[in-house]
Structures are given as structure tokens and as C-alpha cells.
Scaffold this active site. Structure first.
Site, PDB file in Angstrom:
ATOM      1  N   LYS A  58       0.873   4.168  -2.877  1.00 30.47           N
ATOM      2  CA  LYS A  58       0.486   5.539  -2.543  1.00 30.47           C
ATOM      3  C   LYS A  58       1.663   6.506  -2.672  1.00 30.47           C
ATOM      4  O   LYS A  58       1.480   7.687  -2.984  1.00 30.47           O
ATOM      5  CB  LYS A  58      -0.104   5.593  -1.138  1.00 30.47           C
ATOM      6  CG  LYS A  58      -1.499   4.972  -1.042  1.00 30.47           C
ATOM      7  CD  LYS A  58      -2.474   5.627  -1.985  1.00 30.47           C
ATOM      8  CE  LYS A  58      -3.904   5.171  -1.744  1.00 30.47           C
ATOM      9  NZ  LYS A  58      -4.873   5.779  -2.693  1.00 30.47           N
ATOM     10  N   TYR A 103       0.827  -1.205   0.000  1.00 28.11           N
ATOM     11  CA  TYR A 103       0.000   0.000   0.000  1.00 28.11           C
ATOM     12  C   TYR A 103       0.868   1.264   0.000  1.00 28.11           C
ATOM     13  O   TYR A 103       0.638   2.200  -0.753  1.00 28.11           O
ATOM     14  CB  TYR A 103      -0.907  -0.015   1.228  1.00 28.11           C
ATOM     15  CG  TYR A 103      -1.865   1.143   1.337  1.00 28.11           C
ATOM     16  CD1 TYR A 103      -2.994   1.213   0.527  1.00 28.11           C
ATOM     17  CD2 TYR A 103      -1.657   2.143   2.284  1.00 28.11           C
ATOM     18  CE1 TYR A 103      -3.882   2.265   0.648  1.00 28.11           C
ATOM     19  CE2 TYR A 103      -2.543   3.198   2.418  1.00 28.11           C
ATOM     20  CZ  TYR A 103      -3.658   3.263   1.593  1.00 28.11           C
ATOM     21  OH  TYR A 103      -4.536   4.295   1.717  1.00 28.11           O
TER      22      TYR A 103
END
Length: 307
Positions: free
Chosen positions: A170, A166
Site C-alpha cells: 500500500k 500489506y
């Protein structure tokens, strides 16, 4: 004067729940024609459903607004093209693009990372976002006032435990932001990003402290993030290439600084060790607007170093 979006077409991915839902409702309430995209998947990306996006559309229409639902998979090129095509067919173009769609995989230790999960996260939150921006770009550029809002995460900027998939994805959003903002200068497109703090499905599971979770769920409401998105999506917004931490009723800017540093041609390992305090000294830092500006910051001191 109230900031309104009358006549503007806003396309929002991941707008069936949480942050995107509140953003779609706000933009519609301020006059925008809204395309609500959501595949309606579970938090791990499975079990798609049309219900979340359609529910938001129904709410907008019940309040007198204009909206359509789109159920495309925005991790795929065909999906992003269909999303933009549906917006153009329904409303004639795209003025605002807000990229929210995301899933999360946390709780993975560094010695258990696998390529398939990296690819899944990157496909949706980096590749898919880039392709969606690309598909919408000609319409955003044609008005001379196109606005793009990307969704990153504090985990992608500052890091978060056991969430490398993640965080990497991001963090990639910030790279997209910085490059695309420079590209948008020539055609009036402004592009910014937010790192939201909100009580959504993606946040669930980050803490096992029940008292904290109860407090966070009450204070970190998704609707508290929507006003910043509204501002960044408005034609009056002039900043570009910027990132903001937002939540709990608070907004801060996140920026990347460059220390004044130290250097001399031909230095060796021991020189780096001995001058590391100067290298890392944040006094008098600069905030370069581009990679070229960062390089120029170093080059300007080169003559003095040679002397």
C-alpha cells in the site's frame, strides 16, 4: 448542481464487495456505465467466484443502469488487458478507473517474513495496479478528462503492526500516485488516492476488542467512503497527486512535508547529532509537488551555506 457521470465509462477493480461495491453502485446511480471487476476470492486470495461481481451488476441493472461484470485476475498482465478490452468492447472506452482490488496478510512478525508473500501482495496491489493504469491510459488520455482513483491504506503511510507485506504494497501505491500524477499533467488525467477506514473483510481481525469492533462496524460503513471516490472520479475534480484519509463520515488530506532542515558542506556525524533539532524542526515546512521540487528546496539554500 448534482455531479453526474452520464456518458462516462467507469472501470472498478475489486468492486464485488465492500468499498468497491458501494462505489460502483454510486457511480451507476449518477449515470455512469460501469464495469464491475472482481475475482471473487476469499480474503487470502483463494476460492474465486463470479457471484460478487455479478450481484453488483444485477443490482445496477435492476435500478435502470448499465453495467457488465468482469472476472479477470488484475494481478496479472493478461487480466488487466482483458478488463480494459471488455470495457472498450461493451461501452467504447474508459473515462474513469478506480483500483480497489486487494488482499491482506497480517499477524506476521518481522522475523517470519517470506518472499512469496511479499510478491503476492506486490503483484496485486502495486504491479497489477500499475499495469491496469497502463492498459487504460490511452483511453483515459483521449478524452482529456481521464480520472484515476487508487486505493492505498493508512497502514502504508503511517504503519501498522505485524503487517509488513500489506503496508509495503500500500505504500507502493503512494509512489505510483505521485509519479503517475506528474505524467498525467500533459494529457489532462487527474489521479488521486484514498486511504479508507471502513468495516470490510480486510479490516476484520485487526482488533480483538469486541466492543470496539461493534462500534466500528456500525460507524465505519463502506458507503461513507464512496462520495469522495465520486468526487475524485468527476471531470470537475482538479486536484491531482493527492491522498486522503476517509471514513466514519470524515475526510482529511494526507501530505508529505519537508522540514527547512540544516546543512553545511563537509559536515560530519557529530554535526548531524548536534543539529538534529534543526533538521527535524517542522516549523516552516514545505510540501514539494515532486522530487525535483524537493531537490530544488535544498539547492536554493546552497549558496548561503557555502558563504
Amino acid at each position: 448542481m448534482e455531479m453526474r457521470f452520464d456518458g462516462k465509462v467507469a472501470v472498478l477493480s475489486g468492486a464485488g464487495r465492500g468499498l468497491g461495491r458501494e462505489q460502483a453502485l454510486l457511480l451507476a446511480a449518477r449515470g455512469a456505465k460501469v464495469v464491475v471487476n472482481d475475482l471473487g476470492v476469499a480474503i487470502d486470495g483463494g476460492a474465486p467466484s463470479s457471484a460478487p461481481a455479478q450481484e453488483v451488476v444485477d443490482l445496477i441493472k435492476a435500478a435502470g443502469g448499465e453495467a457488465i461484470a468482469n472476472f479477470s485476475d488484475v494481478s496479472q498482465e493478461s487480466g488487466v488487458k482483458q478488463l480494459v478490452a471488455d470495457a472498450v468492447a461493451a461501452f467504447g472506452g474508459v473515462d474513469i478507473l478506480v483500483c480497489n482490488a486487494g488482499t491482506i496478510a497480517h499477524g506476521t512478525e518481522p522475523d517470519a517474513l517470506n518472499p512469496d508473500m511479499f510478491q503476492k501482495q506486490l503483484d496485486l496491489m502495486v504491479t497489477g495496479v500499475g499495469l491496469l493504469v497502463s492498459a487504460a491510459w490511452p483511453y483515459l488520455a483521449s478524452s482529456g478528462q481521464g480520472r484515476i482513483v487508487l486505493t492505498s491504506s493508512s497502514g502504508g503511510v503511517f504503519g501498522i503492526n505485524t503487517s509488513a507485506y500489506y503496508g509495503a504494497a500500500k505504500g507502493g501505491v503512494i509512489g505510483l500516485l505521485r509519479c503517475l500524477a506528474l505524467d498525467g499533467d500533459a494529457c489532462g488525467i487527474k489521479i488521486n488516492a484514498l486511504c479508507p477506514l471502513a468495516s470490510t473483510r480486510l479490516f476484520a481481525g485487526f482488533s480483538d476488542n469486541e466492543e470496539f469492533n461493534n462500534w466500528f462496524n456500525d460507524k465505519a460503513r463502506p458507503e461513507y467512503v464512496a462520495p469522495l471516490v465520486g468526487y475524485l472520479a468527476h471531470a470537475d475534480c482538479e486536484p491531482t497527486g493527492r491522498a486522503f484519509l476517509v471514513g466514519l463520515g470524515h475526510v482529511s488530506e494526507i501530505f508529505t512535508g519537508l522540514t527547512k532542515g540544516w546543512g553545511t558542506p563537509g559536515h560530519d556525524i557529530e554535526d548531524v547529532r548536534d543539529h538534529f533539532g534543526e533538521i527535524a524542526d517542522q516549523t516552516g515546512y514545505a510540501v514539494p509537488a515532486s522530487s525535483a521540487a524537493a531537490t530544488g528546496f535544498i539547492i536554493k539554500d546552497a549558496p548561503a551555506r557555502r558563504a
